[in-house]
Write a protein that holds these residues in place. Structure first.
Motif, PDB file in Angstrom:
ATOM      1  N   THR A  18       0.824  -1.254   0.099  1.00  0.00           N
ATOM      2  CA  THR A  18      -0.082  -0.044  -0.031  1.00  0.00           C
ATOM      3  C   THR A  18       0.886   1.242  -0.121  1.00  0.00           C
ATOM      4  O   THR A  18       2.131   1.300   0.673  1.00  0.00           O
ATOM      5  CB  THR A  18      -0.757  -0.088   1.220  1.00  0.00           C
ATOM      6  OG1 THR A  18      -0.228  -0.097   2.491  1.00  0.00           O
ATOM      7  CG2 THR A  18      -1.874  -0.958   1.184  1.00  0.00           C
ATOM      8  N   TYR A  19       0.444   2.182  -0.757  1.00  0.00           N
ATOM      9  CA  TYR A  19       1.171   3.526  -0.677  1.00  0.00           C
ATOM     10  C   TYR A  19      -0.125   4.633  -0.673  1.00  0.00           C
ATOM     11  O   TYR A  19      -0.998   4.581  -1.547  1.00  0.00           O
ATOM     12  CB  TYR A  19       1.994   3.844  -1.801  1.00  0.00           C
ATOM     13  CG  TYR A  19       2.632   5.071  -2.061  1.00  0.00           C
ATOM     14  CD1 TYR A  19       3.686   5.511  -1.224  1.00  0.00           C
ATOM     15  CD2 TYR A  19       2.065   6.055  -2.932  1.00  0.00           C
ATOM     16  CE1 TYR A  19       4.238   6.793  -1.267  1.00  0.00           C
ATOM     17  CE2 TYR A  19       2.651   7.303  -3.013  1.00  0.00           C
ATOM     18  CZ  TYR A  19       3.760   7.651  -2.246  1.00  0.00           C
ATOM     19  OH  TYR A  19       4.417   8.696  -2.487  1.00  0.00           O
ATOM     20  N   GLN A  20      -0.102   5.416   0.229  1.00  0.00           N
ATOM     21  CA  GLN A  20      -0.909   6.401   0.805  1.00  0.00           C
ATOM     22  C   GLN A  20      -2.442   6.067   0.378  1.00  0.00           C
ATOM     23  O   GLN A  20      -3.261   6.585  -0.364  1.00  0.00           O
ATOM     24  CB  GLN A  20      -0.667   7.614  -0.437  1.00  0.00           C
ATOM     25  CG  GLN A  20       0.554   8.445  -0.191  1.00  0.00           C
ATOM     26  CD  GLN A  20       0.801   9.457  -0.967  1.00  0.00           C
ATOM     27  OE1 GLN A  20       0.107   9.717  -2.078  1.00  0.00           O
ATOM     28  NE2 GLN A  20       1.916  10.189  -0.688  1.00  0.00           N
ATOM     29  N   ASN A  21      -2.933   4.799   1.088  1.00  0.00           N
ATOM     30  CA  ASN A  21      -4.036   4.050   1.023  1.00  0.00           C
ATOM     31  C   ASN A  21      -4.461   3.512  -0.391  1.00  0.00           C
ATOM     32  O   ASN A  21      -5.641   3.386  -0.544  1.00  0.00           O
ATOM     33  CB  ASN A  21      -5.162   5.083   1.463  1.00  0.00           C
ATOM     34  CG  ASN A  21      -4.911   5.632   3.024  1.00  0.00           C
ATOM     35  OD1 ASN A  21      -4.451   4.869   3.897  1.00  0.00           O
ATOM     36  ND2 ASN A  21      -5.173   6.948   3.124  1.00  0.00           N
ATOM     37  N   ARG A  22      -3.493   3.579  -1.107  1.00  0.00           N
ATOM     38  CA  ARG A  22      -3.702   2.845  -2.577  1.00  0.00           C
ATOM     39  C   ARG A  22      -2.947   1.374  -2.375  1.00  0.00           C
ATOM     40  O   ARG A  22      -1.789   1.619  -2.036  1.00  0.00           O
ATOM     41  CB  ARG A  22      -2.876   3.750  -3.494  1.00  0.00           C
ATOM     42  CG  ARG A  22      -3.436   3.228  -4.858  1.00  0.00           C
ATOM     43  CD  ARG A  22      -2.573   4.275  -6.083  1.00  0.00           C
ATOM     44  NE  ARG A  22      -2.809   3.552  -7.239  1.00  0.00           N
ATOM     45  CZ  ARG A  22      -2.373   4.107  -8.368  1.00  0.00           C
ATOM     46  NH1 ARG A  22      -2.020   5.271  -8.558  1.00  0.00           N
ATOM     47  NH2 ARG A  22      -2.727   3.499  -9.687  1.00  0.00           N
ATOM     48  N   SER A  23      -3.779   0.492  -2.734  1.00  0.00           N
ATOM     49  CA  SER A  23      -3.035  -0.884  -2.998  1.00  0.00           C
ATOM     50  C   SER A  23      -2.652  -1.167  -4.196  1.00  0.00           C
ATOM     51  O   SER A  23      -2.980  -0.721  -5.418  1.00  0.00           O
ATOM     52  CB  SER A  23      -4.292  -1.783  -2.658  1.00  0.00           C
ATOM     53  OG  SER A  23      -4.734  -1.669  -1.416  1.00  0.00           O
TER      54      SER A  23
END
Length: 467
Positions: free
Chosen positions: A253-258
């Motif tokens: 995950t990165y900044q709430n992005r999977s």
């Protein structure tokens, strides 16, 4: 009675060792000796010390100082651990060579240094069955040995003698240039200049990839389709593919992005054809928790589709093969590196039909059959145009030429994980076929222009005749 020395590489606890055989001219083995120069590491107060042991398990003191300290003082060597590991591997091979042929490091002359170069080349002259290294790699080895000799004032004129040589190069990445430079006399030279020096290497075109991938898919050869996709669509080298394990594919995950990643790294459990280039080669499992090792891990973003393709491959191809050969589980088991994933078992992804790890030699034979069936030239007998590596070259050429929005060299260099831009620039040169086409087009246009200049209109011809 003349004695000939034969050398064979072998694996000892996951590391390269050598078997030295003394034979008569008739091939009768009169003595056998194992040569094992080993590299160990010890982490003390956060610093990783590299220790080189001779065949009797005695510490080679000069090597210890060279790998861990800047000088005879107490200042630690601030070079990266990866750089120090590379030097350790070079010294390991060098001291193995000395032990095999009973050479004294303080009494090396021209013949012995040339013998060392032949040893690195894997030439028959050494009577060896060992890895053959490229000229570029051999010169790197020589530079490290030369630096080692300088550090400890070891005399060896053959290593340090220089002469002026003529060098040909590609100026502006296209035009042929020439110049002189001073170089070490003993260093092996590159081959003569040819069209290949300014053209990209042989590569798989998009149409050729469709042919090869389509053939593998028709045969339900899931190992081949996955390997082709990793090499062509993600630019992986074959060794990087063969070293992949189950834990190397993971969601993130990165900044709430999977998203999903594929991790490239080396393990102690790797065989020599499973190595990732330019990454740390651990010699001890304790290094897995160090920042140097963790930071050197390369993460490649992959699609969700590929992540599920790998999951399906494990379930429908890997597990059935291993179920047929349960006795091979220990052979395909890989070190667990990511303890935070809490997995109990980790294995290398690619197996052969007998349940062993898939080797580069087995895969290359299999791939050659696909090339023949697809009608793609295989350059039989030459290693220069490695068939597997053509996929990686194809990945680069696709992004540099075939896609509509061509990548700039810096972007492509990052995607290729090159250490130098020079390695990437070659893909922006015209191919040899392009050069031929451009030359023919230029000559055709020039010929037309010349013809126009040479043809005089009829009325002008009449005027000239009147004059």
């Amino acid at each position: 009675m003349n004695i000939m020395i034969k050398v064979k590489e072998t694996q000892l606890n996951g590391h390269i060792a050598y078997i030295k055989e003394e034979c008569t001219n008739d091939g009768i083995v009169v003595s056998t000796e194992q040569i094992n120069i080993s590299v160990k590491q010890a982490i003390i107060d956060g610093f990783t010390y590299l220790i080189l042991y001779d065949n009797e398990m005695n510490i080679i003191e000069n090597a210890f100082m060279y790998l861990n300290f800047k000088s005879y003082g107490s200042t630690k060597n601030t070079a990266s651990l990866n750089s120090r590991f590379q030097k350790a591997r070079v010294l390991k091979t060098f001291y193995a060579f000395l032990a095999i042929f009973n050479y004294d490091i303080n009494s090396l002359a021209q013949n012995e240094i040339q013998h060392y170069i032949d040893f690195l080349k894997g030439l028959p002259a050494t009577g060896s069955e060992i890895t053959a290294r490229s000229i570029k790699t051999i010169n790197i080895y020589l530079s490290i040995v030369r630096d080692y000799f300088k550090r400890f004032n070891i005399d060896c004129n053959a290593l340090f003698e220089k002469k002026e040589i003529t060098q040909y190069y590609a100026a502006d990445r296209q035009a042929l240039g020439r110049g002189n430079r001073i170089a070490y006399d003993i260093n092996p030279r590159y081959r003569s200049f040819s069209a290949d020096d300014i053209a990209p290497p042989r590569y798989i075109s998009p149409d050729e990839f469709k042919k090869l991938y389509g053939l593998a898919k028709k045969k339900n050869d899931h190992t081949a389709t996955l390997l082709m996709e990793l090499m062509y669509c993600y630019g992986l080298r074959l060794g990087e593919c063969l070293g992949l394990t189950m834990e190397d594919f993971a969601p993130a995950t990165y900044q709430n992005r999977s998203y999903y990643v594929m991790k490239l790294r080396n393990r102690v459990s790797d065989n020599k054809d499973q190595y990732c280039k330019n990454l740390i080669h651990p010699v001890d499992r304790s290094i897995y928790t160090t920042s140097e090792y963790i930071d050197s891990t390369q993460k490649i973003v992959i699609t969700e589709r590929l992540y599920h393709v790998v999951e399906n491959y494990i379930e429908n191809t890997f597990e059935p093969i291993l179920a047929k050969h349960p006795d091979k589980h220990d052979v395909v088991e890989a070190d667990i590196v990511d303890r935070n994933q809490q997995i109990l078992d980790n294995c290398y992804l690619f197996l052969n039909k007998t349940g062993n790890r898939l080797t580069a030699a087995t895969w290359n034979r299999h791939l050659r059959d696909y090339f023949v069936e697809a009608g793609i030239d295989t350059d039989k007998g030459t290693r220069q145009n490695n068939l597997s590596h053509r996929f990686r070259h194809g990945f680069a050429m696709f992004h540099a030429h075939f896609r509509e929005d061509h990548l700039e060299v810096l972007e492509l260099s990052k995607m290729m994980r090159h250490r130098s831009l020079q390695s990437t620039l070659i893909y922006y040169n015209p191919t040899f076929e392009d050069q031929i086409a451009l030359t023919e087009e230029f000559q055709d246009n020039l010929y037309k222009d010349l013809m126009e200049f040479s043809i005089i209109p009829n009325d002008e011809q009449d005027d000239e005749e009147e004059d």
